[in-house]
Write an enzyme that holds these catalytic residues in place. Structure first.
Site, PDB file in Angstrom:
ATOM      1  N   ASP A 470       0.984  -0.338  15.920  1.00  0.00           N
ATOM      2  CA  ASP A 470       1.935  -1.171  14.830  1.00  0.00           C
ATOM      3  C   ASP A 470       3.452  -1.152  16.302  1.00  0.00           C
ATOM      4  O   ASP A 470       3.543  -0.838  16.469  1.00  0.00           O
ATOM      5  CB  ASP A 470       2.863   0.442  14.018  1.00  0.00           C
ATOM      6  N   ASP A 540       4.722  -6.589   5.490  1.00  0.00           N
ATOM      7  CA  ASP A 540       4.768  -5.208   4.389  1.00  0.00           C
ATOM      8  C   ASP A 540       4.878  -4.873   2.948  1.00  0.00           C
ATOM      9  O   ASP A 540       4.723  -4.194   2.505  1.00  0.00           O
ATOM     10  CB  ASP A 540       5.888  -3.685   5.163  1.00  0.00           C
TER      11      ASP A 540
HETATM   12  C1  DGJ Z   1       4.910  -0.722   9.351  1.00  0.00           C
HETATM   13  C2  DGJ Z   1       3.824  -0.789   8.894  1.00  0.00           C
HETATM   14  O1  DGJ Z   1       4.017  -2.310   8.889  1.00  0.00           O
HETATM   15  C3  DGJ Z   1       3.370  -0.026   7.443  1.00  0.00           C
HETATM   16  O2  DGJ Z   1       2.159  -0.674   7.098  1.00  0.00           O
HETATM   17  C4  DGJ Z   1       3.353   1.140   8.145  1.00  0.00           C
HETATM   18  O3  DGJ Z   1       2.290   1.367   9.059  1.00  0.00           O
HETATM   19  C5  DGJ Z   1       4.271   2.085   8.063  1.00  0.00           C
HETATM   20  N1  DGJ Z   1       4.836   1.133   9.748  1.00  0.00           N
HETATM   21  C6  DGJ Z   1       4.047   3.068   8.882  1.00  0.00           C
HETATM   22  O4  DGJ Z   1       5.112   3.674   9.603  1.00  0.00           O
END
Ligand code: DGJ
Length: 720
Positions: A470, A540
């Site tokens: 990430d 997200d």
């Molecule tokens: C952003 C990601 O896109 C999410 O899926 C998740 O992993 C969060 N960060 C965790 O902080």
């Protein structure tokens, strides 16, 4: 096919041609890019006395206006006033002129040894350009494929002079084509609503698509298309350009006063300055140039084929991807080993094969304000460590995945206290926080080594099969505390090279570990990342209704096999919208399927339904991963219709998605493209039969009274 005859170069295959000539002044000039034609000497570019123009250096004939030339690589300050692709400065006296003329050419094996992601295969032409005044050499690369309608371009510079030269701009390609009343399109968006296609007529002046965020970003994708203003999904000339790069970029379209269009781009030139000592070389990222005479779908399919066959991580491209359960929306930061093990128990029989523990497993990470950089297990949540969860998964027959955000660091971390000079930070300013994070300076070798070691140690000690990588912020304060002053302008590109280097080290050492790309969802969804991460978290936003649009936008460049999609809980956590489990699955199944909901709290009925979904998906997966994907044109309650057709056209999966229910509405047939018109197909779900010809030209009439956000899936099979 690469053909050279005298001063003419013809590149292409049975469908496309790219023709260049070494012109009367010695420059490499584009003659044609488009549908296959055979070169004849009658193909010429105009030589017009522009009256007010500046001549090619050394020429006196007024027709020798630099503005006439359709440069294959354009440099600055020599009478061509369009946006250049190459700008340099000699350190000794500040001379910024450069004049790149054809020197030689040869067919080469592409150098795939660096960390920079490149397409393999095909045939590669190297053309050497030389500035006779200084001795500087630039190499242009063109890779062509017999069965893919794309030209992959890149550039290398070699400082063959005896002086220090600074590169102020170093683009991957340049092409000048005659305008044909073109329009252009790009993919724009924001976090949670990434990559929506926008179109506009091409007007005079410079139109720049760029990112200065240190990541390619959710705001503008490194893609632009130049196309007939009437082009649609299935018809019209479309030229697509997509950079294989993950950092700051620029893609320019410039319509000049003589109706010539320049398209060029590559690494962003903003703040870029690269020092080349005598003997130094630097290469650009690749840019893929696609031509389609069948509209946007064919353009997309060309990108998809190229990326699936010649770019994306080979280890995983032809094997079944894991079907994951990801802990994020199930637990956020609120979990302990009991809760996780219960989820693992509950998914064990479902067909899900990988458990991914997302954010929150390390140091004091109970929210997003703390602990990044210290990748030590939080023993209050997981008293027996990560290995215990990993073993638990393995004993249950599941693979184990772990979340990292390696590039970021929070100020309260031990790592920051120990190595404050490892973050991007300018000497006179405190760096800006985003999501409570600073950014580690990946241009620094020591940082790369540290991160590589941390990740390798975790993989080895905890038997990790899958990493979710990430990155939750854009870069700012782009100043490296370790680079000398003369190399300050290198930090952003070196950062991305550092990122590729870590990813390369890990994938080389542990090729079986699948790394899923992610950056606050889809903020770094680009072809560069695909080289190392076979799939990337699309957004997200897991709401099926919005996600369908985001996936559709993403598909303009990137194959379904690159899109990581999860079925999440309802009401949806981002939009509060409720859609059925079927709708959520139907949308997520057009890509790499996963789940992201709390298996401990869903009903037995839902669990049963999910098992059936996974069964259905595994039957369809090969077709979804490898078929030809078409965005169909819709005009009524069906807001999205897409079909994936097998390469041999013997079967297809059609998805229809409805928006808000409208009473007493008009129903128009949906025409289904991509099928064999002489074949009869059975719709397995409705047991109806249609010829491919009828499906493409008359279309099917969808059911007309579904609920909001309803989806329908049809499996089409050839009737023998
Ligand atoms: C952003 C990601 O896109 C999410 O899926 C998740 O992993 C969060 N960060 C965790 O902080």
């Amino acid at each position: 096919m690469i053909k050279q005859n005298g001063c003419v170069f013809e590149l292409g295959n049975t469908k496309i041609r790219y023709i260049m000539i070494v012109n009367e002044y010695g420059y490499l000039e584009n003659l044609y890019f488009g549908k296959k034609i055979d070169y004849m000497p009658c193909i010429k570019n105009a030589r017009i006395n522009r009256g007010h123009g500046t001549l090619i250096p050394g020429e006196t004939d007024r027709n020798a206006d630099a503005g006439n030339v359709r440069f294959e690589y354009s440099s600055a300050n020599r009478g061509d006033y369009r946006t250049p692709s190459f700008e340099i400065e000699f350190d000794s006296d500040g001379d910024r002129c450069c004049d790149l003329k054809y020197l030689s050419h040869r067919i080469v094996d592409k150098d795939l040894s660096s960390d920079l992601p490149k397409c393999d295969g095909g045939e590669t032409l190297e053309i050497t350009l030389l500035d006779e005044n200084t001795g500087l050499k630039v190499y242009l690369y063109y890779t062509v494929y017999d069965d893919i309608d794309a030209i992959v371009r890149s550039v290398k510079v070699e400082n063959t002079t005896t002086e220090v030269v600074y590169l102020d701009k170093f683009y991957s390609f340049n092409i000048d084509v005659p305008n044909e009343n073109y329009s252009y399109s790009g993919l724009f968006g924001a976090h949670l609503r990434e990559r929506k296609l926008e179109q506009a007529p091409l007007t005079h002046g410079l139109h720049t698509f760029n990112s200065r965020r240190g990541e390619t970003s959710s705001v503008v994708n490194p893609f632009v298309a130049l196309h007939d203003s009437t082009a649609d999904e299935h018809s019209g000339n479309v030229f697509g350009f997509n950079l294989i790069y993950s950092g700051n970029f620029e893609l320019n379209l410039e319509l000049d006063e003589f109706d010539s269009v320049r398209v060029n781009g590559g690494i962003s030139s903003e703040g870029f300055r690269w020092k080349l000592n005598p003997g130094d070389v630097l290469e650009t990222p690749e840019c893929v140039l696609v031509y389609s005479c069948f509209g946007f779908n064919k353009m997309s399919q060309t990108f998809h084929d190229l990326y699936r066959r010649h770019l994306a991580n080979k280890q995983f491209i032809n094997v079944n991807r894991p079907i994951v359960i990801n802990s994020w929306e199930a637990t956020y930061y609120n979990f302990d080993d009991r809760k996780l093990k219960q989820i693992i128990d509950n998914v064990a029989e479902s067909g899900i094969d990988t458990f991914v523990l997302d954010d929150g497993w390390f140091a004091k990470r109970d929210d997003d304000t703390t602990s990044l950089g210290d990748w030590i297990c939080d023993k209050t949540k997981l008293p027996n460590g990560i290995k215990d969860i990993s073993d638990y998964c393995h004993n249950k027959g599941l693979k184990f995945g772990l979340w990292f955000e390696p590039e970021a660091i929070t100020p309260d971390s031990n790592l920051y206290k120990e190595q404050p000079e490892w973050v991007l930070k300018a000497p006179r300013h405190i760096p800006s926080l985003a999501r409570s994070e600073f950014v580690l300076d990946l241009s620094n070798d020591a940082v790369r080594k540290h991160l590589t070691n941390v990740l390798l140690r975790h993989i080895e000690e905890n038997k990790i099969d899958y990493i979710k990588w990430d990155m939750n912020r854009s870069l700012s304060d782009c100043f490296s505390q370790h680079l000398p002053k003369s190399q300050r302008g290198e930090v952003m590109h070196r950062y991305i090279l550092g990122l590729y280097n870590i990813l390369n080290n890990i994938t080389q050492k542990h090729p079986h570990v699948l790394i899923e790309g992610c950056a606050s969802g889809g903020c770094r969804f680009d072809a560069g990342i695909l080289k190392y991460c076979p799939h990337i978290w699309v957004s997200d936003n897991t709401d099926a209704y919005m996600r369908a649009e985001i996936q559709r936008g993403t598909s303009y460049c990137y194959p379904l096999s690159s899109m990581s999609n999860h079925v999440s809980a309802c009401p949806n956590h981002q939009t509060q919208r409720t859609t059925s489990l079927k709708t959520r699955f139907d949308v997520a199944s057009f890509g790499v399927l996963g789940y992201e909901l709390d298996f401990n709290t869903i009903s037995a009925e839902e669990r049963g339904a999910i098992s059936k979904q996974i069964d259905a998906y595994t039957q369809d997966r090969e077709l979804i991963m490898n078929g030809d994907y078409y965005r169909l044109i819709t005009q009524n309650d069906v807001i999205y219709a897409d079909v994936v057709v097998s390469k041999d056209k013997s079967k297809a999966i059609l998805k229809l998605m409805y928006g808000l229910k409208v009473p007493n509405t008009t129903i128009r047939p949906i025409k289904i493209w991509g099928l064999d018109e002489n074949t009869v197909y059975r719709f397995e779900e409705s047991n109806e039969e249609f010829s491919g010809n009828i499906l493409e030209n008359r279309g099917i009439v969808p059911d007309c009274s579904p609920n909001d956000f309803y989806t329908e899936i049809y499996h089409l099979t050839r009737v023998e």
